[in-house]
Scaffold this motif. Structure first.
Motif, mmCIF file in Angstrom:
data_model
loop_
_atom_site.group_PDB
_atom_site.id
_atom_site.type_symbol
_atom_site.label_atom_id
_atom_site.label_comp_id
_atom_site.label_asym_id
_atom_site.label_seq_id
_atom_site.Cartn_x
_atom_site.Cartn_y
_atom_site.Cartn_z
ATOM 1 N N ARG A 112 12.108 -7.464 3.904
ATOM 2 C CA ARG A 112 12.356 -6.362 4.846
ATOM 3 C C ARG A 112 11.184 -6.086 5.780
ATOM 4 N N PHE A 113 10.090 -6.819 5.627
ATOM 5 C CA PHE A 113 8.874 -6.539 6.389
ATOM 6 C C PHE A 113 9.101 -6.792 7.874
ATOM 7 N N GLY A 114 8.836 -5.791 8.688
ATOM 8 C CA GLY A 114 8.995 -5.913 10.134
ATOM 9 C C GLY A 114 10.389 -5.616 10.639
ATOM 10 N N ARG A 115 11.367 -5.412 9.737
ATOM 11 C CA ARG A 115 12.721 -5.080 10.180
ATOM 12 C C ARG A 115 12.742 -3.664 10.745
ATOM 13 N N VAL A 116 13.715 -3.383 11.591
ATOM 14 C CA VAL A 116 13.776 -2.077 12.244
ATOM 15 C C VAL A 116 13.949 -0.962 11.209
ATOM 16 N N ALA A 117 14.816 -1.176 10.234
ATOM 17 C CA ALA A 117 15.051 -0.141 9.226
ATOM 18 C C ALA A 117 13.778 0.154 8.434
ATOM 19 N N GLU A 118 13.041 -0.890 8.065
ATOM 20 C CA GLU A 118 11.799 -0.690 7.333
ATOM 21 C C GLU A 118 10.758 0.007 8.207
ATOM 22 N N THR A 119 10.723 -0.343 9.492
ATOM 23 C CA THR A 119 9.792 0.313 10.405
ATOM 24 C C THR A 119 10.103 1.800 10.524
ATOM 25 N N ILE A 120 11.386 2.132 10.627
ATOM 26 C CA ILE A 120 11.781 3.547 10.683
ATOM 27 C C ILE A 120 11.353 4.270 9.411
ATOM 28 N N ASN A 121 11.528 3.621 8.275
ATOM 29 C CA ASN A 121 11.129 4.248 7.006
ATOM 30 C C ASN A 121 9.630 4.494 6.953
ATOM 31 N N LEU A 122 8.842 3.535 7.453
ATOM 32 C CA LEU A 122 7.391 3.715 7.461
ATOM 33 C C LEU A 122 6.983 4.874 8.366
ATOM 34 N N VAL A 123 7.589 4.951 9.541
ATOM 35 C CA VAL A 123 7.268 6.046 10.460
ATOM 36 C C VAL A 123 7.708 7.383 9.859
ATOM 37 N N GLU A 124 8.875 7.398 9.225
ATOM 38 C CA GLU A 124 9.343 8.633 8.590
ATOM 39 C C GLU A 124 8.387 9.092 7.499
ATOM 40 N N SER A 125 7.933 8.155 6.677
ATOM 41 C CA SER A 125 7.021 8.510 5.596
ATOM 42 C C SER A 125 5.708 9.071 6.143
ATOM 43 N N ALA A 126 5.150 8.418 7.170
ATOM 44 C CA ALA A 126 3.901 8.905 7.758
ATOM 45 C C ALA A 126 4.090 10.273 8.407
ATOM 46 N N THR A 127 5.215 10.469 9.085
ATOM 47 C CA THR A 127 5.475 11.753 9.734
ATOM 48 C C THR A 127 5.688 12.849 8.717
ATOM 49 N N ARG A 128 6.385 12.538 7.627
ATOM 50 C CA ARG A 128 6.608 13.549 6.586
ATOM 51 C C ARG A 128 5.288 14.007 5.979
ATOM 52 N N LYS A 129 4.381 13.084 5.724
ATOM 53 C CA LYS A 129 3.085 13.463 5.162
ATOM 54 C C LYS A 129 2.329 14.385 6.118
ATOM 55 N N ALA A 130 2.361 14.058 7.411
ATOM 56 C CA ALA A 130 1.681 14.898 8.386
ATOM 57 C C ALA A 130 2.324 16.273 8.472
ATOM 58 N N MET A 131 3.655 16.335 8.399
ATOM 59 C CA MET A 131 4.359 17.617 8.438
ATOM 60 C C MET A 131 4.057 18.455 7.198
ATOM 61 N N GLN A 132 4.041 17.817 6.042
ATOM 62 C CA GLN A 132 3.740 18.547 4.816
ATOM 63 C C GLN A 132 2.335 19.122 4.854
ATOM 64 N N HIS A 133 1.401 18.339 5.358
ATOM 65 C CA HIS A 133 0.021 18.830 5.477
ATOM 66 C C HIS A 133 -0.056 20.020 6.430
ATOM 67 N N ARG A 134 0.645 19.929 7.565
ATOM 68 C CA ARG A 134 0.610 21.025 8.526
ATOM 69 C C ARG A 134 1.367 22.248 8.013
ATOM 70 N N ALA A 135 2.426 22.042 7.227
ATOM 71 C CA ALA A 135 3.143 23.176 6.650
ATOM 72 C C ALA A 135 2.257 23.944 5.674
ATOM 73 N N ARG A 136 1.415 23.198 4.930
ATOM 74 C CA ARG A 136 0.492 23.857 3.996
ATOM 75 C C ARG A 136 -0.624 24.576 4.748
ATOM 76 N N GLU A 137 -1.052 24.012 5.877
ATOM 77 C CA GLU A 137 -2.139 24.597 6.651
ATOM 78 C C GLU A 137 -1.721 24.674 8.124
ATOM 79 N N PRO A 138 -0.868 25.647 8.470
ATOM 80 C CA PRO A 138 -0.371 25.715 9.850
ATOM 81 C C PRO A 138 -1.474 25.940 10.873
ATOM 82 N N TRP A 139 -2.596 26.528 10.433
ATOM 83 C CA TRP A 139 -3.730 26.745 11.345
ATOM 84 C C TRP A 139 -4.939 25.927 10.908
ATOM 85 N N LEU A 140 -4.693 24.865 10.167
ATOM 86 C CA LEU A 140 -5.738 23.914 9.759
ATOM 87 C C LEU A 140 -6.874 24.572 8.981
ATOM 88 N N GLY A 141 -6.571 25.651 8.292
ATOM 89 C CA GLY A 141 -7.592 26.366 7.530
ATOM 90 C C GLY A 141 -8.221 27.514 8.289
#
Length: 427
Positions: free
Chosen positions: A161-190
């Protein structure tokens, strides 16, 4: 001296580069090969002949030859996958493939095993091991073969699945979710919620041109106490910075050049946006994938629909994260005032482009309206206004672009009336 958050961020960026893990595994392979020479006194004499340790040289030769071939093949496959992802998805997503830990670990394991074999053969030829050292070398070689086998099995699964569009979408989703979770915990970055700076506040301009990758709010908090000032940030990670655009406004007296330089040092500015602390960048990349799929050359509305579903999942997690963490937000640095991420801006990153390029496609129009309805069901106050605006705009685009009346009726039927109906005060 303890590392600041800024330098920890910089180190984490370097640790995700491909050469870092490969160099680490390579050094480990060399040290492992030399272990037999250093620890040969621990092996009882005469044991080497009884277990056939003399054949270890042949095994190392086979291992070195095969690992060189596997490493070359893996590199070619990875480069091909990067090109495929850039062509079929978006070039901005290729960085996530490069930083994929499974791929990096596989390549690093093969390089480490190759170097282990080469150094082991050199040490054998130099007579550094002796009979006792050969026993330890054989045991370690067997362990290395087991490690290579497990890595190859994982790598085969990854290659499917490496390099396939579906796998790429999953990677971007995972990275975006982590960034969103971090910002939800710290909406003003501390820091504290943003408020406008006083008229006497001094602007602090950037000394470089690029995108803000990271803001060390902890460092700014220490400076605000040390130099007695309030700092009002104008930017967030992902903002384009230039010498003529203030990064922040500082309100205080007696600030010298060193204090202002210390403020600038808290902002990491790079050539491109990154995913770690910039949730909107992940949304932009997902939108690019959808827009490319909707282009006439590719004509893949299914991928655009997949992206819409991915965005709904991300916004659902964002709404729930903000709601659950609302009473837990800690203000560690009350003199640093940071703007929050606006949901309207996040919606603007996604829906206008997909609605524009998918306006002539019935299935995309229907999926967009269903996505708006699903987000409306969350009852998130910050979603209400942008949802109504984008639902109406998407419906209006579809009505203008769809020539077939049943298609127009299907899209209009999928829209939730409370989102698209224009009241007397809004007409």
């Amino acid at each position: 001296m303890a590392l600041t958050d800024k330098w920890l961020f910089v180190l984490s960026r370097y640790s995700r580069r491909m050469w870092f893990r490969a160099a680490l595994y390579g050094a480990l392979g060399i040290l492992t090969a030399l272990l037999g020479a250093a620890a040969r006194s621990l092996i009882p004499p005469g044991l080497a002949g009884s277990i056939g340790a003399g054949s270890v040289g042949n095994i190392l030769g086979i291992l070195a030859t095969s690992m060189l071939a596997v490493t070359t093949f893996s590199l070619a496959t990875m480069v091909s996958a990067y090109g495929t992802a850039s062509t079929t998805a978006t070039p901005r997503a290729a960085q996530l493939l490069i930083e994929d830990t499974t791929a990096q670990s596989a390549l690093a394991t093969f390089i480490g095993a190759f170097l282990y074999s080469i150094v082991g053969l050199i040490a054998l030829s130099a007579g550094a091991y002796g009979d006792s050292g050969r026993v330890l070398l054989l045991v370690v070689t067997i362990a290395v073969i087991v490690l290579i086998t497990v890595t190859l099995l994982r790598w085969i699964e990854q290659l499917s699945r490496f390099g396939r569009v579906a796998e790429t979408i999953n990677l971007v989703e995972s990275a975006t979710r982590k960034a969103m979770q971090h910002r939800a915990r710290e909406p003003w970055l501390g820091g504290a919620p943003f408020r406008s700076p006083p008229a006497t506040a001094m602007p602090v301009a950037a000394d470089a041109v690029g995108y803000v990758e990271y803001i060390d709010v902890e460092h700014l908090g220490r400076l605000s106490i040390e130099h007695d000032f309030d700092l009002h940030l104008n930017v967030l990670p992902g903002t384009f910075a230039a010498p003529g655009r203030p990064l922040a406004h500082v309100a205080g007296e007696g600030l010298d050049a060193s204090a202002l330089e210390g403020i600038r040092e808290a902002f990491v500015i790079g050539d491109a946006r990154t995913y770690e602390h910039d949730p909107r960048y992940g949304l932009v990349v997902l939108t690019e994938v959808a827009v490319r799929a909707l282009s006439p050359g590719i004509n893949d509305p299914g991928t655009a629909i997949d992206v819409i579903g991915t965005v709904v999942r991300l916004f659902t997690g964002w709404a729930r994260g903000r709601e659950s963490k609302q009473d837990e937000v800690a203000i560690a640095h009350p003199r640093i005032f940071v703007p929050a991420l606006r949901e309207a801006d996040m919606f603007d990153d996604v829906f206008p482009s997909i609605a524009r390029d998918g306006a002539a496609l019935r299935e995309v129009g229907i999926r967009l309206q269903k996505a708006f309805a699903a987000l409306d069901d969350l009852d998130c106050v910050n979603f209400e206004d942008p949802l109504r605006r984008h639902a109406r705009e998407a419906l209006s685009r579809a009505m203008d672009a769809l020539p077939f009346e049943p298609d127009r009726a299907a899209v209009a039927g999928a829209a939730r009336p409370k989102l698209v109906d224009t009241g007397p005060d809004e007409a």
